[in-house]
Design an enzyme around this catalytic site. Structure first.
Site, PDB file in Angstrom:
ATOM      1  N   ASP A   1       0.836  -1.198   0.000  1.00 45.35           N
ATOM      2  CA  ASP A   1       0.000   0.000   0.000  1.00 45.35           C
ATOM      3  C   ASP A   1       0.879   1.258   0.000  1.00 45.35           C
ATOM      4  OD1 ASP A   1      -2.272   1.945   0.959  1.00 45.35           O
ATOM      5  OD2 ASP A   1      -3.298   0.037   0.656  1.00 45.35           O
ATOM      6  N   ASP A   2       0.303   2.384   0.371  1.00 45.32           N
ATOM      7  CA  ASP A   2       0.954   3.694   0.342  1.00 45.32           C
ATOM      8  C   ASP A   2       2.291   3.665   1.091  1.00 45.32           C
ATOM      9  OD1 ASP A   2       1.372   6.384  -0.032  1.00 45.32           O
ATOM     10  OD2 ASP A   2      -0.455   7.033   0.989  1.00 45.32           O
TER      11      ASP A   2
ATOM     12  N   ASP B   1     -13.230   2.224   5.053  1.00 44.18           N
ATOM     13  CA  ASP B   1     -11.998   2.172   5.843  1.00 44.18           C
ATOM     14  C   ASP B   1     -12.254   1.626   7.238  1.00 44.18           C
ATOM     15  OD1 ASP B   1     -10.323   3.097   3.882  1.00 44.18           O
ATOM     16  OD2 ASP B   1     -10.294   5.167   4.579  1.00 44.18           O
TER      17      ASP B   1
ATOM     18  N   ASP C   1      -6.580   4.334  -5.712  1.00 40.36           N
ATOM     19  CA  ASP C   1      -7.233   5.091  -4.645  1.00 40.36           C
ATOM     20  C   ASP C   1      -7.610   6.503  -5.104  1.00 40.36           C
ATOM     21  OD1 ASP C   1      -8.280   5.503  -2.117  1.00 40.36           O
ATOM     22  OD2 ASP C   1      -6.478   4.840  -1.069  1.00 40.36           O
TER      23      ASP C   1
ATOM     24  N   LYS D   1      -4.205  -1.267  -6.573  1.00 40.13           N
ATOM     25  CA  LYS D   1      -5.239  -0.641  -5.748  1.00 40.13           C
ATOM     26  C   LYS D   1      -5.266   0.834  -6.122  1.00 40.13           C
ATOM     27  CE  LYS D   1      -6.559   0.454  -0.977  1.00 40.13           C
ATOM     28  NZ  LYS D   1      -6.157   0.376   0.442  1.00 40.13           N
TER      29      LYS D   1
ATOM     30  N   ASN E   1      -8.677  10.071  -2.747  1.00 40.05           N
ATOM     31  CA  ASN E   1      -8.840  10.410  -1.338  1.00 40.05           C
ATOM     32  C   ASN E   1      -9.351  11.814  -1.035  1.00 40.05           C
ATOM     33  OD1 ASN E   1      -8.173   8.238   0.598  1.00 40.05           O
ATOM     34  ND2 ASN E   1      -6.289   8.115  -0.578  1.00 40.05           N
TER      35      ASN E   1
ATOM     36  N   CYS F   1     -10.861   2.264  -4.877  1.00 34.52           N
ATOM     37  CA  CYS F   1     -10.918   2.691  -3.487  1.00 34.52           C
ATOM     38  C   CYS F   1     -10.994   4.211  -3.487  1.00 34.52           C
ATOM     39  CB  CYS F   1      -9.679   2.211  -2.733  1.00 34.52           C
ATOM     40  SG  CYS F   1      -9.620   2.694  -0.988  1.00 34.52           S
TER      41      CYS F   1
END
Length: 717
Positions: free
Chosen positions: A344-345, A526, A456, A454, A458, A504
């Site tokens: 992930d990030d 989340d 995303d 993934k 945000n 996401c």
């Protein structure tokens, strides 16, 4: 499904009409006086006997003076019609007039798609309404297209994907609302006189509302009408109760701050609205949508491949991403039976927090001295696919991309931008932005054999402007931006056809049938607390297929709520769709790891039915008490039952849950103990929902769960 054609030209009370039939419903359209498109019937199938057999609810009697359309169920409305209700079309001329006078021009049937064309002779505007019939799935997919056949420019101020009219009755609606960490709350309410507006003006689908609705007549539990919009930008669904209690529905891209310029010869087309009818209630409506999504919406490349059990590093590492730690996590995940490992990030340069690096997508040499290649190779050696987190639509002001091209974000030249999560939104209406993002992501995917992204998103949008565009095109930015995102993802899928993508947006903020045409999976929230997730997943699956629904097993106490629940309970909730894990598996003790291996293996056995079968919520989730959800394979030879006890209440008597969707005459054997019962008995008498007394510590009795597998059995006697 009858053997008759899905679309039949017919007549209704002397009017030209078209009968659309599916396995579960029928829709009858007709044109009155050569101009008004009536929705004479939408509901149960009348046997295909012709238009008159459906007995239109509101007869069309031409009065001696102008005919008013208020109170009449319509399949289209334009500003300028004598309808006095929400228009589906508003098109302005250079002089500012937005009144249209549409007359029916022609119809055509292309396979199972009906196209009805109308024209405004004064402006040359042509409006086409498309009805694609998915007969086996009980679905009609609607959209609209306008073409400027005139000699002067036109400005589209509103074009709905669909207008739907229902006859006079008292109606109630189900809709999905929420917020970050509390998405997909199913809301039921009676519809008052006037309008109820569902919408997002945030630039994307949003956490606060979702472009899905279901409708029923008050007091009737069976008949349900439903719709879901395939659009990831601003959207609007208007539910308008007229003075005679007829219901008028207008759904499509939001007209807020948005126009589309049409030069002569240009056209504009809406995203589709997927709609249908069932007499099997809200659960039946959900199953029709699930089947349609599995067979027609989700990317075709992976429809025959079960989404993998995956491990995501976010909740175990946050931004502290280091090569050695990632390898250790990957090895532990592989031992548990995980099939996909997702970083992930935090893997790229400048990403020690959320303040920098977005937009550059350069591997951080301090975290990965030899690049990503050694980690990717190790993950593949362990037998897992490799995935990575990206947020390609966003940029940090502290990035090389923004410093070189500050004009590439959505902005207005005389307004200070409003950062959110220390980031701004790239303007995908611009070709140079699309090309640059495509090139950066393409380079990353080409350098390493990456199996999964993934994707995303945000933050919502502010200062939405496109000052580089011609003035008459600037308000097209809301639509062109979303189309640009679709284009980039589509190009990446075409070049890397085996790539899987998860959508996401701060959890579940961007899930709709538009993005699900490009993404295989969807984050739901989340908030990974399993008790909360039961409610979230219940609401989510009213509109979207479990096959697309990602659930995570995380550590206890859960980071969002601080609540502690047993590992088995967490797994059983996450197993309802696509199983994922994001806990710190290096910190799990031997007993937890052993149980996790068993549960992952069990999930893999059940996965075909969970992801491709019909879902039935037997007992919806609540703050306290039981919850039960069942899955039935397409051939009805296998069923999986999840039973939960949420915050047990002392003194409750024994409970049973009755199964659904089985073959009444077939015998089924319970996998755990060999018990045999008939489908009829399981659906009539049900199975016990009680749990034995909890072992110490007794507080774990607040969260109990189990899974039962029943398979068809040939048993004598």
């Amino acid at each position: 499904m009858p053997a008759d054609p899905a679309i039949t030209r017919t007549t209704c009370a002397g009017r030209p009409a078209w009968l659309l039939r599916t396995a579960h419903s029928a829709m009858l359209l007709s044109v009155a006086d050569g101009r008004a498109l009536l929705l004479d019937h939408w509901g149960g199938d009348g046997g295909g006997l012709g238009g008159n057999s459906y007995l239109p609810h509101v007869p069309w009697n031409r009065p001696s003076q102008a005919h008013f359309l208020d109170g009449v169920p319509l399949a289209h409305t334009a500003y300028g019609d004598p309808a006095y209700k929400e228009p589906g079309l508003v098109v302005a001329r250079a002089d500012g007039s937005a009144v249209s006078r549409l007359t029916w021009r022609d119809d055509r049937v292309e396979d199972d798609v009906l196209v009805l064309a109308f024209e405004d002779a004064a402006t040359g505007l042509v409006v086409e309404h498309r009805f694609a019939v998915r007969a086996d799935h009980g679905i009609v997919v609607r959209d609209a297209r306008v073409v400027n056949r005139g000699t002067r420019p036109l400005r589209v101020e509103r074009l709905a994907s669909a207008v739907l009219g229902l006859p006079p009755a008292r109606y109630e609606s189900w809709t999905l609302h929420g917020r970050w960490g509390d998405e997909y709350r199913l809301t039921r309410r009676g519809l008052p006189p006037g309008k109820v507006v569902l919408e997002s003006r945030r630039g994307f689908t949003s956490h606060e509302a979702n472009p899905w609705f279901a409708l029923a007549r008050v007091g009737e539990e069976g008949p349900v009408w439903f719709g879901a919009l395939a659009w990831s930008g601003n959207w609007s669904i208007v539910l308008e109760t007229e003075r005679n209690d007829a219901l008028h529905v207008v759904a499509g891209p939001h007209p807020f701050d948005s126009t589309w310029h049409l030069d002569p010869g240009e056209d504009y087309r809406t995203p589709p609205l997927v709609c249908g009818y069932t007499d099997e209630g809200l659960d039946g409506a959900a199953r029709l949508l699930h089947r349609h999504q599995r067979d027609h919406v989700l990317p075709a490349r992976h429809r025959g491949t079960p989404p993998p059990v995956h491990y995501n590093t976010w909740l175990s590492t946050s931004f502290d991403v280091r090569f050695d730690h990632q390898v250790a996590l990957a090895r532990r995940a592989a031992e548990l039976g995980v099939e996909l490992f997702v970083v992930d990030d935090g893997w790229f340069t400048g990403r020690d927090d959320d303040r920098a690096g977005l937009g550059d997508w350069v591997v951080d040499p301090a975290k990965f001295p030899d690049g990503l290649a050694p980690l990717v190779a190790e993950v593949h050696r362990l037998g897992m696919g490799f995935g990575i987190w990206l947020e390609p639509e966003m940029v940090n002001p502290d990035s090389d991309l923004f410093r070189a091209h500050p004009d590439r974000v959505l902005h207005l030249p005389d307004r200070e931008p409003t950062p959110s999560r220390h980031q701004l939104v790239l303007n995908f209406a611009r070709e140079d932005v699309r090309e640059d993002v495509f090139a950066r992501v393409r380079r990353l995917l080409a350098e390493q054999p990456i199996d999964f992204v993934k994707w995303d998103h945000n933050r919502p949008y502010t200062e939405v402007g496109w000052p580089q565009a011609p003035e008459h095109r600037r308000r097209e930015v809301w639509v062109r931006h979303v189309r640009g995102v679709y284009e980039v993802i589509g190009r990446l899928r075409a070049e890397f056809p085996d790539l899987m993508i998860e959508t996401c947006a701060g959890g579940g903020g961007r899930v709709d049938l538009g993005i699900l045409g490009l993404a295989d999976l969807a984050q739901v929230s989340d908030n990974t607390d399993p008790a909360d997730r039961l409610r979230v997943q219940y609401g989510f699956t009213r509109a979207y297929a479990p096959r697309a629904m990602v659930g995570w097993v995380t550590d206890a106490p859960e980071a969002t709520t601080g609540r502690t629940t047993p590992l088995e309970f967490r797994f059983h909730v996450a197993m309802q769709g696509v199983l994922g894990i994001s806990g710190d598996v290096l910190g799990w003790d031997e007993d937890e790891r052993a149980r996790a291996r068993e549960l992952i293996a069990e999930y893999k056995r059940l996965r075909p039915t969970l992801q491709d079968g019909d879902q039935h919520w037997l007992v919806p989730p609540s703050d306290t008490g039981p919850c039960a959800v069942q899955y039935v394979s397409r051939d009805r030879r296998e069923t999986v039952l999840f039973l939960y006890q949420v915050r047990g209440v002392a003194g409750e008597g024994a409970r049973r849950v009755r199964l659904r969707g089985l073959d009444a005459d077939r015998r089924y054997r319970r996998h755990a103990d060999g018990l045999v019962s008939t489908g009829a008995a399981l659906m009539a008498a049900g199975v016990p929902a009680a749990f034995p007394p909890p072992p110490p510590p007794r507080h774990t009795g607040d969260w109990r769960s189990r899974v039962e597998l029943w398979r068809a059995a040939e048993v004598a006697g």
